[in-house]
Design an enzyme around this catalytic site. Structure first.
Site, PDB file in Angstrom:
ATOM      1  N   GLU A   1      31.272  -7.527  -8.875  1.00  0.00           N
ATOM      2  CA  GLU A   1      31.871  -6.207  -8.677  1.00  0.00           C
ATOM      3  C   GLU A   1      32.808  -6.271  -7.484  1.00  0.00           C
ATOM      4  OE1 GLU A   1      28.168  -4.069  -8.154  1.00  0.00           O
ATOM      5  OE2 GLU A   1      28.389  -4.051  -5.988  1.00  0.00           O
TER       6      GLU A   1
ATOM      7  N   THR B   1       0.813  -1.219   0.000  1.00  0.00           N
ATOM      8  CA  THR B   1       0.000   0.000   0.000  1.00  0.00           C
ATOM      9  C   THR B   1       0.853   1.280   0.000  1.00  0.00           C
ATOM     10  OG1 THR B   1      -0.158  -0.136   2.405  1.00  0.00           O
ATOM     11  CG2 THR B   1      -1.962  -1.101   1.134  1.00  0.00           C
ATOM     12  N   GLY B   2       2.204   1.148   0.137  1.00  0.00           N
ATOM     13  CA  GLY B   2       3.078   2.315   0.021  1.00  0.00           C
ATOM     14  C   GLY B   2       3.248   2.700  -1.444  1.00  0.00           C
TER      15      GLY B   2
ATOM     16  N   HIS C   1      27.231   0.917  -3.938  1.00  0.00           N
ATOM     17  CA  HIS C   1      26.739  -0.218  -3.154  1.00  0.00           C
ATOM     18  C   HIS C   1      27.519  -0.310  -1.853  1.00  0.00           C
ATOM     19  CE1 HIS C   1      25.240  -2.425  -7.002  1.00  0.00           C
ATOM     20  NE2 HIS C   1      24.303  -1.662  -6.484  1.00  0.00           N
TER      21      HIS C   1
ATOM     22  N   ILE D   1      13.784  -5.945  -1.493  1.00  0.00           N
ATOM     23  CA  ILE D   1      14.183  -4.887  -2.418  1.00  0.00           C
ATOM     24  C   ILE D   1      14.844  -3.714  -1.678  1.00  0.00           C
ATOM     25  CG2 ILE D   1      13.357  -3.304  -4.212  1.00  0.00           C
ATOM     26  CD1 ILE D   1      12.980  -6.341  -4.817  1.00  0.00           C
ATOM     27  N   THR D   2      14.396  -3.440  -0.475  1.00  0.00           N
ATOM     28  CA  THR D   2      14.809  -2.256   0.292  1.00  0.00           C
ATOM     29  C   THR D   2      16.313  -2.026   0.313  1.00  0.00           C
ATOM     30  OG1 THR D   2      12.944  -2.778   1.715  1.00  0.00           O
ATOM     31  CG2 THR D   2      14.486  -1.080   2.502  1.00  0.00           C
TER      32      THR D   2
ATOM     33  N   GLU E   1       5.968   3.026  -3.480  1.00  0.00           N
ATOM     34  CA  GLU E   1       6.812   2.121  -4.264  1.00  0.00           C
ATOM     35  C   GLU E   1       6.131   0.768  -4.423  1.00  0.00           C
ATOM     36  OE1 GLU E   1      10.274   2.573  -5.618  1.00  0.00           O
ATOM     37  OE2 GLU E   1       9.149   4.457  -5.607  1.00  0.00           O
TER      38      GLU E   1
END
Lengths: 289, 376
Positions: A210, A17-18, A248, A100-101, A20
């Site tokens: 990486e 419901t946010g 990152h 995902i955060t 994003e």
């Protein structure tokens, strides 16, 4: 076929419901994902209308799983609540939890990784998620830049994943997994290599690494022992100076450890072709197929 | 974020780990005052976030206040491996009878916590690991149950530390947990001739992601481009070259630096503007890059994934309008690829901005930017 995520996956979205969460749920639905539930504490009983489908919202992951049979959770909640949200998904026995955060404290990631203890596969945090083109998407990887096919892709970086998916869009992918750029992540290059090796729908593998840590070196050792399918690789960060975090949280060269050169050499030593640029990496893959 | 030794020791002190009495000084006069207060022989230690201070002459004994002032004057301003000593720690000289090594850290490979303890301290742990790996006791720590008194005693015993060191180990673990640290290291942890355990040095790395649950005030604000970028929410790292670089996504930007280097030029910076690439963010990014006088050309490398390239192109056009005259001096090479790339390229072409050149591939764009930076 695919790894971890198929057309039969039933996806719930924590934080749907946010802003994003809503935006990316709509995209996941458009990519063919079977999104069956949203979870937002205190907002149980509502629903969100996405046009073709109305998705019910539950107050807890356990309720959502009981009511809908969801077997994948995608987490879009802010960093300070992410640890709790993932622990809730783990406690509810969700087999796959995609975080995902960005900006999750490392101690929280260590803790939920330990609690998951092999029962829940965690992907991320700080990752774009995974997509099995034409079947399902769990996260934020764009679906319309590539097609279904028989290449497997595993990467720490989101945009480099997109770049390679796009360059090889005519050949297509079984599954693309963005494992995330944080120092501690739930699923490693090796976990994905193992799954791709076992997946009858995958013929070849692209691995993108990486700077930072030694995950690529470990992956190289794993490939030497266990992977018979062709692998091409790309490593980013040759020009990164020591001691500076390159975007990152995990991308940092400390002293002589974690350098791109060492990773490239480790991969080449076990017969993996390593591209100098993303485009050359795509060409190497074409040459193998 | 790495802490200075004096900051690490303040943390240790707060958590009950014994440290030598001392204070930090920014001038020789302050060093003299602190030495007078301590009323004992002192050690003047350069505060720099790098190893090898002793060998570089950054750690000096002083018998009293006068020599403390003299020694501090020699150490302050010293360049140690590119790190400027702006402050010195003045602390009571403490003589070790035995030296040990103790650390708790995040083990990236295993995704857990690790204890590393050794009865041999003082030298760099990498050196010890290379010469005598068996001298280091490594023990994975369960993140849920942590290090209790029994675990601490076991660690001390296995590594050959005296029993009274166990308490310091248990407290060191508490520092890691309470402070959201990625590393807490004491090298050397010492036992004095009167059997006291003291942390003679300290290294702590805090997790930048955990700021929201702490009242940390360690950040040093300067007027550097890096801090100005951070204030605008941009992820910028200054480098030594002449090609300014903007891209979306950390991996793609790292890759862009490499491709530019491969084209024979040196990148001037790392700048990740993240997803979305709104006009304002693009303008902020360009402004930071063009504020670097070393930059002779700019490469904007965007892959339209979630955000379509037409939105990115509009962002660039608006950004150049926002920048006005400031954006005109140096050539800007733009590579757009991915979602709606054709539309995005057309928007840029039609804008006819004098500084902008488009190249459709990443490798080609890097070559063009490199050539322009070289003045060709």
């Amino acid at each position: 076929m695919a790894i971890f995520l198929t057309k039969d996956s039933r996806v719930l979205v924590q934080g749907m419901t946010g802003a994003e969460g809503t935006r990316h749920t709509a995209r996941m639905l458009a990519a063919g994902t079977d999104v069956v539930a949203g979870v937002t504490p205190g907002k149980g009983g509502r629903s969100v209308d996405f046009g073709e489908r109305t998705v019910p919202v539950f107050g807890s992951v356990a309720e959502a799983v009981a009511e809908t049979g969801a077997d994948v959770s995608v987490v879009f909640v802010p960093p300070r609540f992410t640890g709790g949200a993932v622990e809730e998904a783990v406690a509810a026995g969700v087999p796959l939890c995609v975080v995902i955060t960005e900006g999750v404290p490392v101690h929280d990631a260590v803790r939920f990784r330990a609690l998951a203890n092999g029962r829940t596969r965690i992907i991320g945090p700080n990752c774009p998620g995974l997509i099995s083109p034409g079947q399902s998407s769990a996260g934020i990887i764009p679906a319309d830049i590539t097609s279904a096919g028989r290449i497997g892709l595993v990467s720490k970086s989101g945009t480099l994943t997109y770049q390679l998916m796009y360059e090889l869009r005519d050949l297509g992918f079984s599954t693309c997994v963005g494992i995330g750029g944080d120092p501690v992540v739930g699923t490693t290059h090796i976990d994905c290599l193992k799954a791709f090796q076992e997946d009858p729908g995958t013929d070849a593998i692209v691995m993108i690494g990486e700077i930072g840590g030694d995950a690529e070196e470990r992956a190289a050792a794993y490939i030497a022992e266990h992977v018979t399918k062709p692998v091409v690789a790309y490593v980013a960060g040759f020009t990164a100076p020591e001691g500076k975090t390159m975007g990152h949280a995990g991308a940092i060269v400390s002293g002589s450890s974690g350098t791109a050169q060492a990773k490239k050499e480790a991969l080449e030593a076990v017969g993996v072709r390593v591209g100098k640029t993303p485009s050359e990496t795509a060409r190497l893959m074409r040459g193998l197929l | 974020m790495d802490l200075y030794e004096y900051q690490a020791k303040e943390l240790f002190g707060r958590h009950g780990i014994p440290v030598p009495a001392g204070k930090v000084a920014a001038t020789p006069a302050e060093a003299r005052e602190i030495a007078a207060e301590l009323n004992a022989p002192v050690v003047i230690k350069a505060q720099v976030k790098t190893g090898g201070r002793g060998k570089a002459g950054g750690i000096r004994p002083a018998a009293g206040p006068v020599s403390a002032e003299q020694e501090a004057a020699r150490v302050l301003g010293m360049d140690i491996k590119g790190h400027l000593a702006r402050r010195v720690l003045v602390e009571a000289a403490t003589v070790p009878f035995e030296e040990y090594y103790a650390a708790f850290l995040v083990d990236r490979a295993e995704g857990g916590f690790l204890a590393m303890v050794s009865g041999q301290g003082g030298m760099e742990i990498e050196e010890l690991a290379a010469t005598d790996p068996d001298a280091i006791v490594k023990l994975p720590i369960d993140p849920v149950t942590g290090v209790d008194a029994d675990t601490a005693r076991l660690l001390a015993a296995k590594a050959g530390l005296p029993e009274q060191a166990a308490d310091a180990l248990e407290r060191l673990w508490k520092v890691l947990v309470a402070e959201d640290a990625l590393l807490v290291e004491v090298n050397p942890l010492i036992c004095t001739t009167d059997q006291r355990i003291v942390a003679l040095d300290g290294k702590v790395t805090l997790d930048d992601n955990a700021y929201f649950r702490h009242a940390w005030e360690y950040a040093e604000r300067t007027d550097s481009l890096e801090d100005r970028a951070r204030a605008k929410g941009l992820n910028y790292v200054k480098l030594d070259g002449t090609v300014g670089i903007i891209g979306n996504g950390a991996g793609l930007v790292m890759s862009t630096l490499d491709v530019v280097a491969g084209a024979g030029a040196a990148p001037a910076n790392f700048l990740d503007i993240g997803g979305g690439a709104s006009a304002q963010v693009m303008a902020d990014g360009l402004e930071i890059i063009l504020a670097d006088p070393d930059v002779r050309s700019v490469l904007v490398n965007v892959f339209g994934g979630i955000t379509a390239c037409d939105a990115v192109a509009n962002g660039i056009v608006t950004a150049l309008q926002l920048l006005g005259e400031r954006g005109h001096g140096r050539p800007i090479v733009v590579r757009l690829d991915g979602n709606n790339a054709e539309v995005g390229r057309r928007i840029l072409s039609e804008a006819r901005h004098p500084a902008v050149r488009q190249v459709s591939t990443m490798d080609g764009a890097a070559e063009t930017a490199a050539r322009l930076a070289a003045g060709a």
